[in-house]
Write a protein that holds these residues in place. Sequence first.
Motif, PDB file in Angstrom:
ATOM      1  N   TYR A  76       2.109   3.659  -0.100  1.00 15.19           N
ATOM      2  CA  TYR A  76       1.628   2.428  -0.084  1.00 15.19           C
ATOM      3  C   TYR A  76       0.104   2.283  -0.525  1.00 15.19           C
ATOM      4  O   TYR A  76      -0.597   3.362  -0.688  1.00 15.19           O
TER       5      TYR A  76
ATOM      6  N   PHE B  84       3.928  -1.765  -1.115  1.00 14.87           N
ATOM      7  CA  PHE B  84       4.567  -0.624  -1.403  1.00 14.87           C
ATOM      8  C   PHE B  84       4.606  -0.243  -2.653  1.00 14.87           C
ATOM      9  O   PHE B  84       4.463  -0.850  -3.625  1.00 14.87           O
TER      10      PHE B  84
ATOM     11  N   GLY C 229      -8.686  -6.767   3.114  1.00 15.65           N
ATOM     12  CA  GLY C 229      -8.216  -7.915   3.312  1.00 15.65           C
ATOM     13  C   GLY C 229      -6.739  -8.243   3.056  1.00 15.65           C
ATOM     14  O   GLY C 229      -6.257  -9.277   3.267  1.00 15.65           O
ATOM     15  N   GLN C 230      -6.140  -7.039   2.603  1.00 13.66           N
ATOM     16  CA  GLN C 230      -4.712  -6.946   2.387  1.00 13.66           C
ATOM     17  C   GLN C 230      -3.721  -6.124   3.388  1.00 13.66           C
ATOM     18  O   GLN C 230      -4.326  -5.367   3.706  1.00 13.66           O
ATOM     19  N   GLY C 231      -2.556  -6.666   3.334  1.00 16.67           N
ATOM     20  CA  GLY C 231      -1.732  -5.571   4.049  1.00 16.67           C
ATOM     21  C   GLY C 231      -1.270  -4.289   3.038  1.00 16.67           C
ATOM     22  O   GLY C 231      -1.348  -4.718   1.732  1.00 16.67           O
ATOM     23  N   PRO C 232      -0.627  -3.425   3.466  1.00 19.03           N
ATOM     24  CA  PRO C 232      -0.423  -2.174   2.584  1.00 19.03           C
ATOM     25  C   PRO C 232       0.753  -2.898   1.381  1.00 19.03           C
ATOM     26  O   PRO C 232       1.741  -3.623   1.870  1.00 19.03           O
TER      27      PRO C 232
ATOM     28  N   GLN D 274      -3.314   0.123  -0.196  1.00 20.15           N
ATOM     29  CA  GLN D 274      -3.923  -1.183   0.801  1.00 20.15           C
ATOM     30  C   GLN D 274      -5.360  -1.463   0.069  1.00 20.15           C
ATOM     31  O   GLN D 274      -6.256  -0.611  -0.054  1.00 20.15           O
TER      32      GLN D 274
ATOM     33  N   PHE E 172       2.493   6.472   9.764  1.00 20.38           N
ATOM     34  CA  PHE E 172       1.423   6.546   8.899  1.00 20.38           C
ATOM     35  C   PHE E 172       0.450   7.815   8.962  1.00 20.38           C
ATOM     36  O   PHE E 172       0.116   7.947  10.166  1.00 20.38           O
ATOM     37  N   GLY E 173      -0.114   8.043   7.883  1.00 24.63           N
ATOM     38  CA  GLY E 173      -1.327   8.927   7.698  1.00 24.63           C
ATOM     39  C   GLY E 173      -2.416   8.118   7.580  1.00 24.63           C
ATOM     40  O   GLY E 173      -2.541   6.875   7.870  1.00 24.63           O
ATOM     41  N   GLU E 174      -3.681   8.830   7.932  1.00 26.18           N
ATOM     42  CA  GLU E 174      -4.758   8.021   7.915  1.00 26.18           C
ATOM     43  C   GLU E 174      -5.468   7.481   6.324  1.00 26.18           C
ATOM     44  O   GLU E 174      -6.318   6.542   6.505  1.00 26.18           O
TER      45      GLU E 174
END
Lengths: 113, 117
Positions: free
Chosen positions: B35, B45, B40-43, B37, B108-110
């Motif tokens: 993903y 795909f 201010g937005q979501g992840p 990101q 999820f990873g960091e």
Amino acid sequence: AQSVSQHNHHVILSEAASLELGCNYSYGGTVNLFWYVQYPGQHLQLLLKYFSGDPLVKGIKGFEAEFIKSKFSFNLRKPSVQWSDTAEYFCAVLSGNTGKLIFGQGTTLQVKP
Amino acid sequence: DTGVSQDPRHKITKRGQNVTFRCDPISEHNRLYWYRQTLGQGPEFLTYFQNEAQLEKSRLLSNRFSAERPKGSFSTLEIQRTEQGDSAMYLCASSLASTSGRTGELFFGEGSRLTVL
């Protein structure tokens, strides 16, 4: 295409206040819904999920969400927030059988001590 | 730590350079997702693998982006000829899909933060 909309971009609350974050999805068929949380400096973590059954879903840390099919909504709630709930919250819908998640744009929650 | 790990955590590069990110999923997970990101937005795909097969790519993914998962374990995401618009957090996630295809939770990873100057 499926989409997710989160209405509140930035919410500021005092400790002990009640929380409700809005989430609406676009798909009208069978849906699987999720709320993820991202604490400052940490990775995304699952708060709760809905696949089927009881539309009131309980998650970790006292959070819950209610799936209302007629309103295409999956709002997140917590009766009394804590300073440690300060984070970014993401609603997501599962797309098909791929396991792909479609995320909303997120809501930043700031809890004042 | 037995979670999803990503490397490097931060990458600063000049426009036009190539960069590669690595993701090591949870070992028994057969699905791996990338993903992107932005602030201010979501992840969003990008692509996903089931074992070593890349099964879907987003239309957002230009031909400068390529991902591999050669042995069905770790994955790499390469961006060629980087542009300033590529600056973002690149997230990797993994999950275990059942034999019926039902997916489990995504872990999820960091993330790997890319800054293109």
